[in-house]
Scaffold this active site. Sequence first.
Site, mmCIF file in Angstrom:
data_model
loop_
_atom_site.group_PDB
_atom_site.id
_atom_site.type_symbol
_atom_site.label_atom_id
_atom_site.label_comp_id
_atom_site.label_asym_id
_atom_site.label_seq_id
_atom_site.Cartn_x
_atom_site.Cartn_y
_atom_site.Cartn_z
ATOM 1 N N GLU A 1 -14.998 -34.541 -17.147
ATOM 2 C CA GLU A 1 -15.744 -35.545 -16.390
ATOM 3 C C GLU A 1 -16.604 -34.881 -15.311
ATOM 4 O O GLU A 1 -16.158 -33.988 -14.600
ATOM 5 C CB GLU A 1 -14.722 -36.487 -15.716
ATOM 6 N N LYS B 1 -19.373 -44.627 -17.385
ATOM 7 C CA LYS B 1 -17.971 -45.012 -17.172
ATOM 8 C C LYS B 1 -17.890 -46.481 -16.768
ATOM 9 O O LYS B 1 -18.646 -46.935 -15.905
ATOM 10 C CB LYS B 1 -17.388 -44.121 -16.084
ATOM 11 N N CYS C 1 -12.260 -40.919 -18.726
ATOM 12 C CA CYS C 1 -11.055 -40.984 -17.886
ATOM 13 C C CYS C 1 -10.462 -42.396 -17.731
ATOM 14 O O CYS C 1 -9.807 -42.889 -18.638
ATOM 15 C CB CYS C 1 -11.342 -40.334 -16.549
#
Lengths: 565, 565
Positions: free
Chosen positions: B44, B118, B154
């Site tokens: 990330e 994200k 994530c």
Amino acid sequence: MTQIRFALAQIDTCVGDLDANADKIMRYSHLAAQDHAQVVVFPEMTLTGYPIEDLALRRTFRQAAWDKASWLATELAADGLGDLYVAVGTVGTDHASDKPRNRMVVLHDGVVWAGYDKHFLPNYGVFDEFRIFTAGDRSVVLDVDGARIGVAICEDIWQDGGPVAELAKRDIDVLMTMNGSPYEEGKTHVRHELAVRRAAEVNAPVIYVNQVGGQDDLVFDGGSFVVDADGAMLLRSPMFMEHLSFFDLDTDAERQRPGEIVPDMDPDEEVYTACVLGLKDYMAKNRFRGVCLGLSGGIDSALVAAMAADAVGGENVQGISMPSMYSSDGSKDDAADLAANIGAKYDIQPIEPLFSAYQKQLGLDGVAAENLQARIRGVIVMAYSNSRGLLAVATGNKSELACGYSTIYGDAVGGYAPIKDLLKTRVWELSRWRNRAAAAGMGIGGLHVVGNEQGDPGKPLSGGVMIPVNSIEKAPSAELRPGQKDSDSLPEYELLDKVLAAYIEHAHGCADLLADGFDEKTVDTVMRLVDRAEWKRRQYPLGPKVTALAFGRDRRLPVTNAFRE
Amino acid sequence: MTQIRFALAQIDTCVGDLDANADKIMRYSHLAAQDHAQVVVFPEMTLTGYPIEDLALRRTFRQAAWDKASWLATELAADGLGDLYVAVGTVGTDHASDKPRNRMVVLHDGVVWAGYDKHFLPNYGVFDEFRIFTAGDRSVVLDVDGARIGVAICEDIWQDGGPVAELAKRDIDVLMTMNGSPYEEGKTHVRHELAVRRAAEVNAPVIYVNQVGGQDDLVFDGGSFVVDADGAMLLRSPMFMEHLSFFDLDTDAERQRPGEIVPDMDPDEEVYTACVLGLKDYMAKNRFRGVCLGLSGGIDSALVAAMAADAVGGENVQGISMPSMYSSDGSKDDAADLAANIGAKYDIQPIEPLFSAYQKQLGLDGVAAENLQARIRGVIVMAYSNSRGLLAVATGNKSELACGYSTIYGDAVGGYAPIKDLLKTRVWELSRWRNRAAAAGMGIGGLHVVGNEQGDPGKPLSGGVMIPVNSIEKAPSAELRPGQKDSDSLPEYELLDKVLAAYIEHAHGCADLLADGFDEKTVDTVMRLVDRAEWKRRQYPLGPKVTALAFGRDRRLPVTNAFRE
């Protein structure tokens, strides 16, 4: 025709201190009822204090807040105030997720009425609410004797859409808001314009009740107000003081009747008063009676000492002169004059013998030797703090902190730093303003702040001057080596402060700064200084934090939190 | 039949250091291509480093990151790697709101392909992402030679719903995730179980690439892995090291072929290694070559010194013995033995002459006199830091910090506190583990951590022991007054640590603690100590912060940030 009298209870609460906050709610509810209010509205999270940070995540705290709200409803009814509608902010729990909510409840008839949950949770700048709370998802209209009262909490009126947009369709008679809006220069007018916009949107008057007082590193300025549906200002409470104002709503009237409108403050007075209130409440909520600080004879420590005297009285200020071999006689005289002007206790602790003792073992030179002097002074200030229970205050201003012109564990020592958000040029302006106020008769403690509302001119100043003119006018110097001047290391403050404002506050990068008209050399110097200082400050992030889980999790509790589980 | 070779590039980045991060991406892409990978996936926010905090809000930084990604795509193609799909994390901008996004881009054929944003932005514990980023709102499937690759970042796999739920309907062949998941004890297995659940949900293998290395006060442990659609572990990379693993996906196969699976670490070794890596990277990213610390002869400073030696070599550790009139001979010997064992530089700086010089002026007694001794030591440690460019490390453990058994500006001085998250009983356990490892032949620097991957046994220890047995076995004492023992002020650590874990980490209130079976007196003592310490720590919040706006706004920048505008 329905007439409803609202009381706007602008009060100062303490985070975690449920007992004291509840007592204050009782007291102001009685005052409101005495003046025939039907509704009394308090600031955001009145009962718990605000901002409560991760304290809201503790189940035991939420239970205690719920118990206290129930007690309060019962007591109000027992005292004959069951008819009053008491709108109080507190922490709730979303039972589906077991997460906290930022909630308004209404105490009435001995019962805690299920309330309204804040919808927009600010999570920028100083705010962490999305981290903590679950968002509410419905608008609420209270019916009081036939009047339709729409409600909102703080950020709900700052964002478009959400509950206010819904209320615009629900034919309300008034929009009643509770707020915890921290002070910033110029924010008063931003809030007014915002309320005018929302009043037009819901086609009804807007009541805006704001918290007042210092809490941790924030200052809430009060200044509650009411605007009419057409945007006219109907009422405005004073800033920086607790206050109860009344607003009479007539649901049939085209226009509402205006009440008292407190005028704008002088901009310097406003900022000075904010700093004093922040320090005063930090001390009160952390139970400090007095402060200690180093008095160098320079303008920064002089201004901080003056603020401390205005906050808690000169007799509760312990000044410490800590001259070195590089301190000028003028500096020592200026420090002594300042202490005399404000009636502070004043000790002289020369640092030469201590410096010699260290140097015999360590033999330092250059910056390390300069830092050593500052750290010896830090140890002495903390010795006064520990042995006499005084709050050590740091005297650094924003310009020098931003440029790293400061020693960690040295002059940066302290529990509170009253002028850390003031650029150096502002330090001079506020010092001059305070002297003008002194010349006009304002003595020590003559400011209108929470806990000091009597409005008397304060304790007279010796000679009618507060800050020695010499401290204001001489060239700034750290006096850590012979003949040292700030201007040896920094651009002149007039220029420096403009670049700092652009670089730090407005996030201008190099190209922007050049486009702003600053010359290349200055831009390069300032960026280098700030970046290096930021780097240094990051290398020493001011000591370890205690964390809640194995690696790196912080409790994130507020500073002044009186709650004990 | 489609076969795709994935390279899992588990690397250590530095927040803000776009140049160095880009160079590392280039290097690992070449390595991946050499071994015939078609897709290489990085952690990330690879290019920017992670977590970047408010740095993401600076427009100039986002522009620089975009420019660097374009440069990287061009360079990869120029180096003949245009066919490779390089999945890199970076910061993007939502052009509608001008706010940052946490983004995955794919570099291919000389072009930066618009990527995936994200969706779930964690904002609890150590995470502040909702504060910073705008959430993505669509799932993305990449087509690589006919294989359908779903992607996630994530937190997207930690929450139900969102992009993974969408991908479950889109018939993907593999779910490829990039992560920045900080280390916690026991988290390895939580991650595996989570991935198994998501693999079942999308009915495809899950690739989990995690960041490795210390960043500010967090440690990322790596341990990247792949699980098959049926939950079988196919691949597992080592913890705490940079590593490149390969996974061959066969889109037609019922089950995928397993690769190398690194076994679990010993739990003590795991925590010790996490502490060493955190310190090692903190030093590297803040450009410190060596550390200095006080060596008291006690277990805390001994363990920290051992960790420092393992991180940067004993020759880069400056131990300072600072005995007072209350220091026992045993303590002085233990400090000297430890220094000799690890090959540290070792100076003796008695504090008696300095203490006498202060006392002649100040005449302190009680706790103020005890704090004075600790602060004199703090000044000496910082003098070494300033004059030699060494990082001062604080040696406090979590038990004593939680109970306030520590002096601010004294033993709390330091830029990094390697064992602040370890309870005292864990300090003993890790010390014993390190001695066992030494006895089994592990010398200084023998740990497998980033920058130290050669896997040799390290530099031999004198006598094969690291931490003096006496430091482990004697009763702990602060030695600030005659005959002082920790147990005069604190419950025995075996008991104390259990109560602290329940009170602080599991947020148990008083009633919970009694229900946990702790006796009333102990509960009362510990709660009083912790609350008082918390209170004191709040009164002195470790110095002023520099803020970006007039009142109370913080820049919230990461500690190790190499970006210059």
